[in-house]
Design a protein around this motif. Structure first.
Motif, PDB file in Angstrom:
ATOM      1  N   ILE A   1      44.756  37.523  25.241  1.00  0.00           N
ATOM      2  CA  ILE A   1      45.119  38.724  25.994  1.00  0.00           C
ATOM      3  C   ILE A   1      44.598  38.637  27.425  1.00  0.00           C
ATOM      4  O   ILE A   1      45.301  38.981  28.382  1.00  0.00           O
ATOM      5  CB  ILE A   1      44.573  39.982  25.288  1.00  0.00           C
ATOM      6  CG1 ILE A   1      45.309  40.208  23.970  1.00  0.00           C
ATOM      7  CG2 ILE A   1      44.693  41.211  26.191  1.00  0.00           C
ATOM      8  CD1 ILE A   1      44.720  41.313  23.114  1.00  0.00           C
ATOM      9  N   ILE A   2      43.360  38.182  27.574  1.00  0.00           N
ATOM     10  CA  ILE A   2      42.771  38.029  28.905  1.00  0.00           C
ATOM     11  C   ILE A   2      43.613  37.087  29.760  1.00  0.00           C
ATOM     12  O   ILE A   2      43.854  37.338  30.948  1.00  0.00           O
ATOM     13  CB  ILE A   2      41.324  37.505  28.790  1.00  0.00           C
ATOM     14  CG1 ILE A   2      40.415  38.557  28.165  1.00  0.00           C
ATOM     15  CG2 ILE A   2      40.779  37.106  30.160  1.00  0.00           C
ATOM     16  CD1 ILE A   2      39.049  38.031  27.783  1.00  0.00           C
ATOM     17  N   MET A   3      44.075  35.998  29.166  1.00  0.00           N
ATOM     18  CA  MET A   3      44.908  35.045  29.901  1.00  0.00           C
ATOM     19  C   MET A   3      46.237  35.679  30.292  1.00  0.00           C
ATOM     20  O   MET A   3      46.712  35.491  31.427  1.00  0.00           O
ATOM     21  CB  MET A   3      45.137  33.801  29.050  1.00  0.00           C
ATOM     22  CG  MET A   3      46.025  32.748  29.694  1.00  0.00           C
ATOM     23  SD  MET A   3      46.066  31.233  28.697  1.00  0.00           S
ATOM     24  CE  MET A   3      47.457  30.387  29.437  1.00  0.00           C
ATOM     25  N   LEU A   4      46.842  36.437  29.400  1.00  0.00           N
ATOM     26  CA  LEU A   4      48.104  37.099  29.722  1.00  0.00           C
ATOM     27  C   LEU A   4      47.929  38.097  30.864  1.00  0.00           C
ATOM     28  O   LEU A   4      48.792  38.198  31.746  1.00  0.00           O
ATOM     29  CB  LEU A   4      48.650  37.817  28.480  1.00  0.00           C
ATOM     30  CG  LEU A   4      49.266  36.926  27.406  1.00  0.00           C
ATOM     31  CD1 LEU A   4      49.520  37.715  26.133  1.00  0.00           C
ATOM     32  CD2 LEU A   4      50.564  36.302  27.903  1.00  0.00           C
ATOM     33  N   GLU A   5      46.835  38.819  30.858  1.00  0.00           N
ATOM     34  CA  GLU A   5      46.575  39.784  31.928  1.00  0.00           C
ATOM     35  C   GLU A   5      46.396  39.086  33.271  1.00  0.00           C
ATOM     36  O   GLU A   5      46.792  39.614  34.318  1.00  0.00           O
ATOM     37  CB  GLU A   5      45.350  40.625  31.587  1.00  0.00           C
ATOM     38  CG  GLU A   5      45.571  41.580  30.418  1.00  0.00           C
ATOM     39  CD  GLU A   5      44.299  42.286  29.986  1.00  0.00           C
ATOM     40  OE1 GLU A   5      43.200  41.824  30.379  1.00  0.00           O
ATOM     41  OE2 GLU A   5      44.403  43.298  29.257  1.00  0.00           O
ATOM     42  N   ALA A   6      45.807  37.898  33.238  1.00  0.00           N
ATOM     43  CA  ALA A   6      45.557  37.148  34.475  1.00  0.00           C
ATOM     44  C   ALA A   6      46.856  36.699  35.149  1.00  0.00           C
ATOM     45  O   ALA A   6      46.878  36.438  36.354  1.00  0.00           O
ATOM     46  CB  ALA A   6      44.686  35.927  34.184  1.00  0.00           C
ATOM     47  N   ARG A   7      47.917  36.647  34.383  1.00  0.00           N
ATOM     48  CA  ARG A   7      49.191  36.187  34.941  1.00  0.00           C
ATOM     49  C   ARG A   7      49.743  37.153  35.970  1.00  0.00           C
ATOM     50  O   ARG A   7      50.381  36.735  36.954  1.00  0.00           O
ATOM     51  CB  ARG A   7      50.207  36.000  33.810  1.00  0.00           C
ATOM     52  CG  ARG A   7      51.508  35.376  34.254  1.00  0.00           C
ATOM     53  CD  ARG A   7      52.514  35.345  33.121  1.00  0.00           C
ATOM     54  NE  ARG A   7      53.693  34.585  33.485  1.00  0.00           N
ATOM     55  CZ  ARG A   7      54.797  34.513  32.747  1.00  0.00           C
ATOM     56  NH1 ARG A   7      54.869  35.172  31.593  1.00  0.00           N
ATOM     57  NH2 ARG A   7      55.834  33.797  33.140  1.00  0.00           N
ATOM     58  N   THR A   8      49.501  38.454  35.794  1.00  0.00           N
ATOM     59  CA  THR A   8      50.134  39.462  36.647  1.00  0.00           C
ATOM     60  C   THR A   8      49.152  40.334  37.417  1.00  0.00           C
ATOM     61  O   THR A   8      49.568  41.144  38.239  1.00  0.00           O
ATOM     62  CB  THR A   8      51.028  40.382  35.788  1.00  0.00           C
ATOM     63  OG1 THR A   8      50.244  40.964  34.735  1.00  0.00           O
ATOM     64  CG2 THR A   8      52.179  39.589  35.175  1.00  0.00           C
ATOM     65  N   ASP A   9      47.862  40.181  37.150  1.00  0.00           N
ATOM     66  CA  ASP A   9      46.859  41.040  37.773  1.00  0.00           C
ATOM     67  C   ASP A   9      45.837  40.164  38.490  1.00  0.00           C
ATOM     68  O   ASP A   9      45.078  39.429  37.843  1.00  0.00           O
ATOM     69  CB  ASP A   9      46.185  41.902  36.700  1.00  0.00           C
ATOM     70  CG  ASP A   9      45.223  42.928  37.266  1.00  0.00           C
ATOM     71  OD1 ASP A   9      44.447  42.603  38.177  1.00  0.00           O
ATOM     72  OD2 ASP A   9      45.221  44.071  36.762  1.00  0.00           O
ATOM     73  N   LYS A  10      45.806  40.240  39.818  1.00  0.00           N
ATOM     74  CA  LYS A  10      44.932  39.366  40.601  1.00  0.00           C
ATOM     75  C   LYS A  10      43.458  39.594  40.284  1.00  0.00           C
ATOM     76  O   LYS A  10      42.682  38.643  40.163  1.00  0.00           O
ATOM     77  CB  LYS A  10      45.180  39.585  42.092  1.00  0.00           C
ATOM     78  CG  LYS A  10      44.408  38.621  42.983  1.00  0.00           C
ATOM     79  CD  LYS A  10      44.782  38.803  44.441  1.00  0.00           C
ATOM     80  CE  LYS A  10      44.006  37.816  45.319  1.00  0.00           C
ATOM     81  NZ  LYS A  10      44.375  37.982  46.759  1.00  0.00           N
ATOM     82  N   LYS A  11      43.057  40.853  40.131  1.00  0.00           N
ATOM     83  CA  LYS A  11      41.666  41.156  39.800  1.00  0.00           C
ATOM     84  C   LYS A  11      41.305  40.596  38.424  1.00  0.00           C
ATOM     85  O   LYS A  11      40.225  40.016  38.236  1.00  0.00           O
ATOM     86  CB  LYS A  11      41.436  42.666  39.829  1.00  0.00           C
ATOM     87  CG  LYS A  11      39.995  43.070  39.573  1.00  0.00           C
ATOM     88  CD  LYS A  11      39.812  44.577  39.662  1.00  0.00           C
ATOM     89  CE  LYS A  11      38.361  44.959  39.366  1.00  0.00           C
ATOM     90  NZ  LYS A  11      38.169  46.450  39.441  1.00  0.00           N
ATOM     91  N   ALA A  12      42.209  40.773  37.461  1.00  0.00           N
ATOM     92  CA  ALA A  12      41.985  40.232  36.122  1.00  0.00           C
ATOM     93  C   ALA A  12      41.927  38.708  36.156  1.00  0.00           C
ATOM     94  O   ALA A  12      41.146  38.089  35.420  1.00  0.00           O
ATOM     95  CB  ALA A  12      43.091  40.694  35.174  1.00  0.00           C
ATOM     96  N   ALA A  13      42.739  38.099  37.017  1.00  0.00           N
ATOM     97  CA  ALA A  13      42.751  36.636  37.137  1.00  0.00           C
ATOM     98  C   ALA A  13      41.414  36.121  37.664  1.00  0.00           C
ATOM     99  O   ALA A  13      40.882  35.116  37.172  1.00  0.00           O
ATOM    100  CB  ALA A  13      43.885  36.194  38.045  1.00  0.00           C
ATOM    101  N   LEU A  14      40.848  36.794  38.643  1.00  0.00           N
ATOM    102  CA  LEU A  14      39.553  36.383  39.194  1.00  0.00           C
ATOM    103  C   LEU A  14      38.451  36.529  38.151  1.00  0.00           C
ATOM    104  O   LEU A  14      37.586  35.657  38.014  1.00  0.00           O
ATOM    105  CB  LEU A  14      39.228  37.223  40.435  1.00  0.00           C
ATOM    106  CG  LEU A  14      40.063  36.923  41.680  1.00  0.00           C
ATOM    107  CD1 LEU A  14      39.841  37.991  42.747  1.00  0.00           C
ATOM    108  CD2 LEU A  14      39.733  35.537  42.233  1.00  0.00           C
ATOM    109  N   ASP A  15      38.488  37.622  37.407  1.00  0.00           N
ATOM    110  CA  ASP A  15      37.494  37.841  36.361  1.00  0.00           C
ATOM    111  C   ASP A  15      37.619  36.786  35.271  1.00  0.00           C
ATOM    112  O   ASP A  15      36.617  36.249  34.777  1.00  0.00           O
ATOM    113  CB  ASP A  15      37.675  39.238  35.762  1.00  0.00           C
ATOM    114  CG  ASP A  15      36.605  39.582  34.747  1.00  0.00           C
ATOM    115  OD1 ASP A  15      35.445  39.756  35.148  1.00  0.00           O
ATOM    116  OD2 ASP A  15      36.930  39.663  33.544  1.00  0.00           O
ATOM    117  N   TRP A  16      38.863  36.487  34.908  1.00  0.00           N
ATOM    118  CA  TRP A  16      39.125  35.454  33.888  1.00  0.00           C
ATOM    119  C   TRP A  16      38.613  34.100  34.351  1.00  0.00           C
ATOM    120  O   TRP A  16      37.947  33.384  33.600  1.00  0.00           O
ATOM    121  CB  TRP A  16      40.637  35.403  33.628  1.00  0.00           C
ATOM    122  CG  TRP A  16      41.109  34.305  32.732  1.00  0.00           C
ATOM    123  CD1 TRP A  16      40.699  34.044  31.457  1.00  0.00           C
ATOM    124  CD2 TRP A  16      42.118  33.332  33.036  1.00  0.00           C
ATOM    125  NE1 TRP A  16      41.389  32.962  30.944  1.00  0.00           N
ATOM    126  CE2 TRP A  16      42.268  32.514  31.895  1.00  0.00           C
ATOM    127  CE3 TRP A  16      42.905  33.082  34.153  1.00  0.00           C
ATOM    128  CZ2 TRP A  16      43.169  31.456  31.846  1.00  0.00           C
ATOM    129  CZ3 TRP A  16      43.817  32.043  34.098  1.00  0.00           C
ATOM    130  CH2 TRP A  16      43.941  31.236  32.961  1.00  0.00           C
TER     131      TRP A  16
END
Length: 242
Positions: free
Chosen positions: A69-84
């Motif tokens: 789920i974290i990886m999927l969120e990183a695909r479309t959310d820049k903040k989530a991508a940085l956290d990931w």
């Protein structure tokens, strides 16, 4: 036909290969994977490629894990991508796709995104078992479970599900490399991405296979790990399905 349930793989493609070879599955046997295919280990790309191939044959039923789920969120959310990338081992996942930075997101094939987004289930229920990534609310049916319970809640003194079915889960890594078996709840995340093992459980017999990245194999039975719960409510019956 037999059914093999596999715990958290976390990028450990070699352990997965060794495990499947040791079990010797037939083409008509089924595999259920409990999620967390990516992050932490060295070859998330390879793990997804193997699972996609198995899924196309109809042999694999994959569940979704919180790291997926974290990886999927990183695909479309820049903040989530940085956290990931910086906090959730996304750097290791992207390195398996060819470069150790967020630009490697563009290297991930659509088939890999499609597998995680559309082919993986949140839960699976059979006549005697409930399969989830993390945990369950024991008082609710599967279609009313929260995302928090299904994907994030640790296995801490769980109670039996009201259905009487045995829950099989991953998520709560056992650093000693041994599954948890409370009879009504079984956890087979045995720290494949650390110094532990990748665990496969044949639910019809209770046979356990374990493999690590080095190719070591060991076998046992799930009842070898049975531990009677210390305290249950007086009206709760322990279900010991295997």
């Amino acid at each position: 036909m037999s059914t093999l349930v596999i715990g958290d793989i976390h990028g450990c493609s070699k352990a997965l290969d060794h495990l499947l070879k040791a079990v010797g599955l037939r083409s008509y046997d089924k595999i259920i994977t409990l999620g967390d295919y990516v992050n932490k280990g060295p070859d998330s790309k390879g793990v997804l490629e193997r699972l996609i191939k198995l899924n196309k044959t109809g042999q694999l039923i994959p569940l979704l894990g919180n790291h997926d789920i974290i990886m999927l969120e990183a695909r479309t959310d820049k903040k989530a991508a940085l956290d990931w990338f910086y906090k959730k081992d996304g750097n290791k996942t992207l390195a398996s796709y060819g470069q150790n930075d967020l630009k490697a997101l563009s290297n991930i094939p659509n088939s890999h995104w499609n597998f995680l987004e559309k082919k993986c289930y949140s839960w699976l229920e059979t006549e005697n078992f409930i399969f989830v990534h993390a945990n369950l609310n024991p008082k609710l049916p599967l279609n009313q479970q929260s995302q928090q319970d299904l994907f994030w809640k640790k296995l801490d003194k769980p109670l039996p599900h009201y259905s009487g079915k045995t829950m099989i889960c991953g998520h709560t890594s056992q650093k000693n490399g041994k599954p948890i078996n409370l009879g009504y709840a079984i956890c087979i995340d045995t720290w494949a991405c650390g110094r532990g093992w990748l665990t496969g459980l044949e639910i019809e017999t209770g046979r356990v296979w374990q493999a690590n990245q080095k190719g070591d194999i060991r076998t046992s039975w799930i009842n070898d790990y049975y531990t009677r719960p210390i305290a249950l409510p007086a009206n709760q019956e322990v279900v010991h399905a295997l």
